[in-house]
Motif scaffolding. Structure first.
Motif, PDB file in Angstrom:
ATOM      1  N   ARG A  30       0.829  -1.205   0.000  1.00 29.45           N
ATOM      2  CA  ARG A  30       0.000   0.000   0.000  1.00 29.45           C
ATOM      3  C   ARG A  30       0.864   1.256   0.000  1.00 29.45           C
ATOM      4  O   ARG A  30       2.004   1.240   0.437  1.00 29.45           O
ATOM      5  CB  ARG A  30      -0.932   0.005   1.215  1.00 29.45           C
ATOM      6  CG  ARG A  30      -2.036  -1.024   1.148  1.00 29.45           C
ATOM      7  CD  ARG A  30      -2.862  -1.024   2.402  1.00 29.45           C
ATOM      8  NE  ARG A  30      -2.108  -1.543   3.544  1.00 29.45           N
ATOM      9  CZ  ARG A  30      -2.628  -1.726   4.752  1.00 29.45           C
ATOM     10  NH1 ARG A  30      -3.884  -1.399   4.979  1.00 29.45           N
ATOM     11  NH2 ARG A  30      -1.900  -2.213   5.733  1.00 29.45           N
ATOM     12  N   THR A  84     -11.592  10.674   6.992  1.00 27.11           N
ATOM     13  CA  THR A  84     -10.677   9.906   6.137  1.00 27.11           C
ATOM     14  C   THR A  84     -10.826   8.412   6.404  1.00 27.11           C
ATOM     15  O   THR A  84     -10.729   7.595   5.474  1.00 27.11           O
ATOM     16  CB  THR A  84      -9.215  10.337   6.356  1.00 27.11           C
ATOM     17  OG1 THR A  84      -8.813  10.046   7.698  1.00 27.11           O
ATOM     18  CG2 THR A  84      -9.029  11.815   6.079  1.00 27.11           C
ATOM     19  N   LEU A 109     -11.859   5.520   3.551  1.00 29.42           N
ATOM     20  CA  LEU A 109     -11.118   4.288   3.284  1.00 29.42           C
ATOM     21  C   LEU A 109     -12.030   3.071   3.365  1.00 29.42           C
ATOM     22  O   LEU A 109     -11.947   2.150   2.544  1.00 29.42           O
ATOM     23  CB  LEU A 109      -9.969   4.134   4.282  1.00 29.42           C
ATOM     24  CG  LEU A 109      -8.705   4.960   4.029  1.00 29.42           C
ATOM     25  CD1 LEU A 109      -7.670   4.669   5.102  1.00 29.42           C
ATOM     26  CD2 LEU A 109      -8.122   4.654   2.658  1.00 29.42           C
ATOM     27  N   SER A 168     -10.610   0.471  -0.208  1.00 25.46           N
ATOM     28  CA  SER A 168      -9.263   0.586  -0.757  1.00 25.46           C
ATOM     29  C   SER A 168      -8.266  -0.234   0.047  1.00 25.46           C
ATOM     30  O   SER A 168      -8.210  -0.136   1.273  1.00 25.46           O
ATOM     31  CB  SER A 168      -8.816   2.050  -0.765  1.00 25.46           C
ATOM     32  OG  SER A 168      -7.473   2.157  -1.205  1.00 25.46           O
ATOM     33  N   ARG A 192      -2.635   3.520   2.827  1.00 24.31           N
ATOM     34  CA  ARG A 192      -2.504   3.433   4.283  1.00 24.31           C
ATOM     35  C   ARG A 192      -2.290   4.846   4.811  1.00 24.31           C
ATOM     36  O   ARG A 192      -1.361   5.537   4.384  1.00 24.31           O
ATOM     37  CB  ARG A 192      -1.322   2.536   4.659  1.00 24.31           C
ATOM     38  CG  ARG A 192      -1.063   2.384   6.151  1.00 24.31           C
ATOM     39  CD  ARG A 192       0.256   1.642   6.386  1.00 24.31           C
ATOM     40  NE  ARG A 192       0.508   1.392   7.797  1.00 24.31           N
ATOM     41  CZ  ARG A 192       0.254   0.238   8.407  1.00 24.31           C
ATOM     42  NH1 ARG A 192      -0.239  -0.768   7.703  1.00 24.31           N
ATOM     43  NH2 ARG A 192       0.507   0.075   9.680  1.00 24.31           N
ATOM     44  N   VAL A 245      -9.555  11.796   0.222  1.00 24.17           N
ATOM     45  CA  VAL A 245      -9.246  10.366   0.178  1.00 24.17           C
ATOM     46  C   VAL A 245      -9.824   9.741  -1.094  1.00 24.17           C
ATOM     47  O   VAL A 245      -9.178   8.891  -1.719  1.00 24.17           O
ATOM     48  CB  VAL A 245      -9.774   9.649   1.433  1.00 24.17           C
ATOM     49  CG1 VAL A 245      -9.632   8.135   1.303  1.00 24.17           C
ATOM     50  CG2 VAL A 245      -9.025  10.130   2.667  1.00 24.17           C
ATOM     51  N   VAL A 299      -7.452   7.701  -3.620  1.00 25.55           N
ATOM     52  CA  VAL A 299      -7.736   6.326  -4.026  1.00 25.55           C
ATOM     53  C   VAL A 299      -7.847   6.224  -5.547  1.00 25.55           C
ATOM     54  O   VAL A 299      -7.372   5.267  -6.153  1.00 25.55           O
ATOM     55  CB  VAL A 299      -9.027   5.825  -3.339  1.00 25.55           C
ATOM     56  CG1 VAL A 299      -9.504   4.515  -3.954  1.00 25.55           C
ATOM     57  CG2 VAL A 299      -8.793   5.664  -1.849  1.00 25.55           C
TER      58      VAL A 299
END
Length: 400
Positions: free
Chosen positions: A68, A92, A96, A101, A105, A333, A337
């Protein structure tokens, strides 16, 4: 610092809920003597040498993740701005989970103890992208450190002066909100504008933005008055607008609460029938519609259609209401992604991908970065009506 390397969990919500199945099973084998086998004496024990063991090597810092991308979130999680910082961090985490995703990280670093130090730790830990910080002075401290390491900064600030050299601005800027609401007012036949602006940098930028926006609409700004945010100063500013300069709309470039203080004096003087206009600051006030004196006012805002559902999901997960600004954390985010699909682990973040003409989509609608690194947003116009905010001009879905 706090980790947000999240494994999706099963749950319900606005977006696609997450179900991740994965388990590791460890089995132990035992030898079984077949029934009826003759008993035999155990073999004599042979002397054995002690087995040499090697202590595992433990390196300092955060364990590196070869699968990641390491992304740093720089927000205040202590001090006066801890509430909004933690709300962004929570957003955030939600993003995720909702995107499922497994390529990103996120690690959170507290900027309240020093934004520059937080940036240095983030880069030393191997993060290839920085989300945040929140305050413009923190962006100034972080940007040169990140630029030297070729790490982009996607800040939550709305101060356009800190954009550039690898730093991007995601905050809601006054210039864009003023341009949008003035354009809508002009479409409704208004050509004469006045303004009340606070003393200081925000007021100066709001004044400049109003002059440019009205000029584009071939209108006139008849008066701009400043104040120092005291009730007496606000009243005095309103009364300084010349009676010989009638206006059809008046911009109050401040919070909804400050606008509510000014409106009674406006109605009692030259602006009895003037349309009151607000800025992006009004959208961050959850009680904006409760100010009865603002009934009928217009202000430009990022779209609110998805925010209400997001807020319900946020409250269910974290037990409290989110800060309105937290949606920026969610949307950045989504952006990360999306770009991470083509961002190879171990390589630098593909900064050119941020300059997509098509832009990006999120809870706050469509946005894209201009050449200076400032997010251009597709804004709607909202009106305050009988204790509610209603959309009177929808935001475009994309950029032409």
């Amino acid at each position: 610092m706090a980790e947000a390397a999240l494994k999706p969990q099963r749950g319900n919500g606005l977006f696609r809920t997450i179900a991740l199945a994965g388990a590791l099973a460890l089995g132990a084998c035992s030898s079984i003597i077949p029934r009826g086998a003759p008993e035999t004496a155990p073999p004599p024990q042979q002397p054995t040498r002690p087995v040499e063991t090697t202590e595992p090597q433990v390196s300092q810092g955060i364990p590196q993740d070869e699968q990641r991308h390491r992304v740093a979130l720089l927000v205040p999680t202590s001090g006066n701005n801890a509430g909004v910082g933690q709300s962004i961090a929570n957003a955030t985490q939600m993003a995720l989970l909702d995107t499922k995703s497994e390529r990103v990280r996120i690690t959170t670093y507290d900027t309240a103890t020093g934004a520059a130090d937080a940036a240095r730790r983030a880069i030393a830990d191997g993060n290839g992208l920085i989300l945040g910080p929140l305050l413009s002075e923190d962006v100034r401290a972080v940007a040169p450190i990140a630029a030297a390491a070729h790490v982009p900064v996607l800040s939550f600030s709305n101060d356009t002066s800190v954009a550039g050299n690898g730093a991007f601005i995601l905050g809601y800027t006054p210039a864009q909100s003023i341009e949008r609401v003035v354009s809508f007012a002009a479409q409704n036949g208004m050509t004469q504008f006045a303004a009340l602006v606070p003393s200081g940098l925000y007021g100066e930028r709001a004044s400049d933005a109003l002059l440019r926006a009205v000029r584009r609409q071939n209108g006139d700004v008849v008066s701009i008055q400043t104040y120092d945010r005291s009730r007496a100063s606000i009243d005095a500013a309103v009364k300084r607008i010349p009676e010989t300069s009638p206006y059809q709309a008046i911009l109050i470039a401040d919070s909804a609460g400050t606008a509510a203080v000014a409106v009674p004096t406006i109605r009692a003087t030259t602006g009895a029938s003037a349309k009151v206009l607000g800025t992006e600051l009004w959208n961050t006030d959850s009680a904006v519609a409760d100010n009865k004196v603002l009934n009928g006012a217009w202000f430009a805002s990022v779209p609110d259609g998805l925010y209400r559902q997001y807020a319900e999901k946020y409250r269910a997960r974290f037990g409290k209401a989110p800060y309105r600004l937290s949606t920026i954390g969610y949307d950045v985010v989504l952006l990360t992604v999306r770009i991470a699909r083509d961002w190879k682990v171990g390589q630098r973040f593909p900064m050119n991908d941020l300059m997509s003409d098509d832009g990006f989509a999120g809870l706050d609608g469509a946005f894209r970065f201009d050449n200076s690194g400032v997010a251009q947003r597709a804004l709607e116009v909202q009106a305050i009506r009988n204790g509610q905010t209603v959309t009177v001009s929808v935001a475009p879905k994309s950029f032409e």
